[in-house]
Write a protein that holds these residues in place. Structure first.
Motif, PDB file in Angstrom:
ATOM      1  N   GLU A 297       3.053   6.843  -4.713  1.00 31.74           N
ATOM      2  CA  GLU A 297       4.704   6.972  -5.213  1.00 31.74           C
ATOM      3  C   GLU A 297       5.084   8.196  -5.163  1.00 31.74           C
ATOM      4  N   HIS A 298       4.084   9.307  -5.363  1.00 31.26           N
ATOM      5  CA  HIS A 298       4.398  10.618  -5.330  1.00 31.26           C
ATOM      6  C   HIS A 298       4.393  11.345  -4.017  1.00 31.26           C
ATOM      7  N   ARG A 299       4.213  10.573  -2.883  1.00 32.18           N
ATOM      8  CA  ARG A 299       3.825  11.142  -1.632  1.00 32.18           C
ATOM      9  C   ARG A 299       5.080  12.064  -1.007  1.00 32.18           C
ATOM     10  N   SER A 300       4.766  12.767  -0.364  1.00 22.06           N
ATOM     11  CA  SER A 300       5.925  13.654   0.205  1.00 22.06           C
ATOM     12  C   SER A 300       6.737  12.717   1.264  1.00 22.06           C
ATOM     13  N   GLU A 301       7.846  13.166   1.799  1.00 23.83           N
ATOM     14  CA  GLU A 301       8.913  12.561   2.569  1.00 23.83           C
ATOM     15  C   GLU A 301       8.153  12.469   3.849  1.00 23.83           C
ATOM     16  N   ASN A 302       7.383  13.412   4.154  1.00 24.35           N
ATOM     17  CA  ASN A 302       6.874  13.313   5.719  1.00 24.35           C
ATOM     18  C   ASN A 302       5.364  13.261   5.772  1.00 24.35           C
ATOM     19  N   SER A 303       5.068  12.497   4.698  1.00 26.00           N
ATOM     20  CA  SER A 303       3.640  11.953   4.393  1.00 26.00           C
ATOM     21  C   SER A 303       3.005  11.476   5.806  1.00 26.00           C
ATOM     22  N   PRO A 304       1.906  11.922   6.294  1.00 28.90           N
ATOM     23  CA  PRO A 304       1.341  11.343   7.542  1.00 28.90           C
ATOM     24  C   PRO A 304       0.624   9.912   7.362  1.00 28.90           C
ATOM     25  N   THR A 305       0.533   9.567   6.000  1.00 31.51           N
ATOM     26  CA  THR A 305      -0.440   8.467   5.971  1.00 31.51           C
ATOM     27  C   THR A 305       0.142   7.171   6.879  1.00 31.51           C
ATOM     28  N   GLY A 306      -0.721   6.325   7.478  1.00 28.44           N
ATOM     29  CA  GLY A 306      -0.346   5.359   8.282  1.00 28.44           C
ATOM     30  C   GLY A 306      -0.094   5.666   9.747  1.00 28.44           C
ATOM     31  N   THR A 307      -0.604   6.962  10.047  1.00 34.79           N
ATOM     32  CA  THR A 307      -0.346   7.432  11.386  1.00 34.79           C
ATOM     33  C   THR A 307      -1.822   7.836  11.888  1.00 34.79           C
ATOM     34  N   LEU A 308      -1.853   7.912  13.238  1.00 36.00           N
ATOM     35  CA  LEU A 308      -3.075   8.488  14.058  1.00 36.00           C
ATOM     36  C   LEU A 308      -3.144   9.977  13.673  1.00 36.00           C
ATOM     37  N   PHE A 309      -4.621  10.166  13.416  1.00 37.60           N
ATOM     38  CA  PHE A 309      -4.728  11.600  13.178  1.00 37.60           C
ATOM     39  C   PHE A 309      -5.168  12.334  14.630  1.00 37.60           C
ATOM     40  N   ILE A 310      -4.592  13.770  14.646  1.00 36.14           N
ATOM     41  CA  ILE A 310      -4.943  14.205  16.162  1.00 36.14           C
ATOM     42  C   ILE A 310      -6.544  14.533  16.451  1.00 36.14           C
TER      43      ILE A 310
END
Length: 561
Positions: free
Chosen positions: A394-407
């Protein structure tokens, strides 16, 4: 006799073979049943993307695949006067591999098949046509035509193409459309053009495609007009007339095969029903314009493979498999939409419509940001999971990378130089942080739970700190940020601790002080049970599925060529 295995894969195409390799690496007893007598030996898919190559890297086969590819392939779009409309030549390789690669599918499929020789617990059986399957409390019993021994599997995955028998047995619809436009595809050996790149001709008289595959093979595709019959298009004389538009001596072209096909935009209404699942063309079909049909099937296998392995080995509960449909459906639908849209832009045969399109595209091409948007393929939908096997705080930042592929940049370790990051991460879960004491950040309980699952622990540091012994830990691998890409990534986001899934999706991300609580929440979301767990499926009753002939089924279509 009935053989008992963990997973039965129906279909030895690219999705099935990739899935079998993933399961093989995790020690899962697997049988691949293919109704054909051999692998398909003619070219079908012609484009590999960076995500597919990363998956092949993860199963240890990328070096065997690369000789059958044309890396960094440029794709150019021309109008009727051969003026350049657009060009795709993406420069970056953020996932470790080029974004566009031509390839010879039969040769790559053969490498995937050969990779299974590594595993005594994986068996491929040709000439096995699934006839019936009975789902019970503890698995599915599958019988085959011709009296071959039955197989009892905990899960069955249909990777059996657009006419999927598995999908029919599941009673799942195949929703979408089939284009009325037909295309003649011609694969030729000893490439008469010889250059390494590809082009699409958006000519309203007759749109065409010319693609360099690899090993001197080129594919031509020509739209067939409504007044031209399939029988006409199958005539060798007609094929030569089409080739005459692109090569000076069509009578000297070495044709491998030619075929008439249509484009399908379809997706199964469900990728899972009980212990039966779908992947690849059995789950979705899309037009060829973005070359994503093959790659989407590989994404299915990468997403489903680690989840099936976790469930059948007792590391996770059966509910984890529900996230497969949740995650893959949205992205597959987006790819279908993109491919369909591109086809509509390329294919108009009305001169006024085509002229308007050309003027709009030419005007857009003078705008640097729009030109770069196309050149770098920024329009390609990337996986971004809001739901599924991910934890969004709930406290994640607006640009959270969660759910994306890591480089996947190149890094140094203390004993290896210039290696791709995934080679350090391994094939399972990984916890990665930026220049911090990972054991202290996670806390003893969370650290031990991840360790029990076989996770790798990675601390990324600037190269200047690679050999500093400060908070060294025998369980943590220190990597040096050789190219600066890791620091650049962490500069973009506020999160500094990443929990990476085996498919290299970021399952959760947080600042260091929230690592322990984020880890606890993620374990709940992933249904993880380190140290045990039955992973059994609580079905009650028995469901009987009986295969019907393709001609009697509804909503089934032929697979793409």
């Amino acid at each position: 006799m009935t053989e008992h295995v963990d997973v039965l894969i129906v279909g030895a195409g690219p999705s099935g073979l990739t899935l079998a390799n993933i399961l093989g690496l995790h020690g899962v007893r697997t049988v691949v049943a293919e109704e054909r007598d051999t692998l398909i030996d003619y070219p079908r898919g012609v484009g590999l993307d960076d995500e597919a190559l990363r998956t092949f890297q993860s199963i240890g086969l990328v070096e065997r695949v690369l000789p059958h590819t044309v890396p960094n392939q440029i794709l150019r779009f021309f109008d009727a006067k051969r003026r350049l409309l657009a060009e795709m030549a993406p420069p970056d390789a953020r996932f470790g591999w080029p974004k566009r690669n031509g390839f010879v599918q039969p040769m790559v499929d053969a490498e995937l098949f050969g990779g299974l020789e590594r595993f005594d617990h994986v068996d491929v059986r040709f000439g096995h046509q699934m006839q019936t399957c009975v789902e019970g409390d503890d698995g599915v019993t599958v019988k085959f035509a011709g009296g071959q021994d039955a197989v009892h599997a905990r899960y069955v995955v249909g990777c059996d193409g657009g006419r999927s028998a598995t999908r029919r047995l599941m009673g799942v619809s195949f929703d979408g459309t089939t284009s009325s436009t037909r295309w003649l595809v011609v694969d030729v050996a000893n490439d008469p053009l010889g250059h390494p790149n590809s082009e699409v001709g958006a000519d309203p008289v007759r749109p065409y495609v010319s693609i360099s595959i690899a090993h001197g093979i080129r594919r031509f595709e020509f739209m067939i007009h409504p007044d031209e019959t399939d029988e006409q298009a199958d005539d060798p004389a007609f094929v030569r007339r089409m080739l005459a538009q692109r090569v000076p001596h069509p009578d000297q072209v070495d044709i491998i095969r030619h075929r008439v096909y249509t484009h399908h935009s379809r997706i199964a209404s469900s990728f899972r029903k009980g212990r039966l699942l779908l992947a690849g063309d059995a789950a979705h079909l899309m037009p060829v314009w973005q070359g994503q049909g093959y790659n989407s099937g590989i994404r299915d296998s990468a997403n489903l493979g680690w989840k099936l392995a976790a469930v059948v080995t007792g590391q996770a509960g059966d509910a984890l498999l529900d996230t497969y449909d949740v995650e893959r459906r949205k992205h597959a639908r987006a790819m279908i939409g993109l491919s369909t849209m591109v086809g509509r832009v390329i294919s108009p045969t009305n001169r006024r419509v085509a002229g308007l399109r050309d003027r709009v595209i030419h005007a857009a091409s003078v705008v640097p940001t729009l030109k770069r948007y196309v050149l770098e393929m920024r329009f390609k939908p990337m996986p971004r999971y809001q739901h599924g096997a991910v934890f969004h705080a709930e406290h994640r930042s607006e640009n959270s990378p969660t759910g994306t592929l890591f480089i996947q940049p190149r890094v140094d370790t203390r004993d290896r130089q210039n290696v791709l990051l995934d080679e350090v991460l391994g094939t399972g879960f990984a916890v990665l942080c930026w220049s911090n004491n990972l054991r202290a950040v996670l806390g003893a309980n969370a650290f031990d739970r991840w360790k029990a699952l076989g996770a790798r622990f990675i601390e990324a540091r600037p190269m200047t700190q690679l050999h500093w012994p400060g908070h060294d830990d025998a369980d943590v691998v220190v990597v040096g940020d050789k190219t600066g890409a890791l620091k650049g990534w962490f500069d973009t986001y506020t999160d500094s601790v990443l929990f990476l899934r085996p498919d290299r999706c970021i399952a959760a991300a947080c600042i260091a002080q929230r690592a322990a609580e984020t880890s606890e929440s993620l374990f709940d979301v992933l249904c993880l049970t380190p140290g045990g767990g039955s992973g059994s499926h609580d079905n009650t009753g028995t469901v009987l599925y009986v295969a019907q002939p393709a001609a009697e089924s509804t909503g089934t279509v032929a697979g793409s060529p």
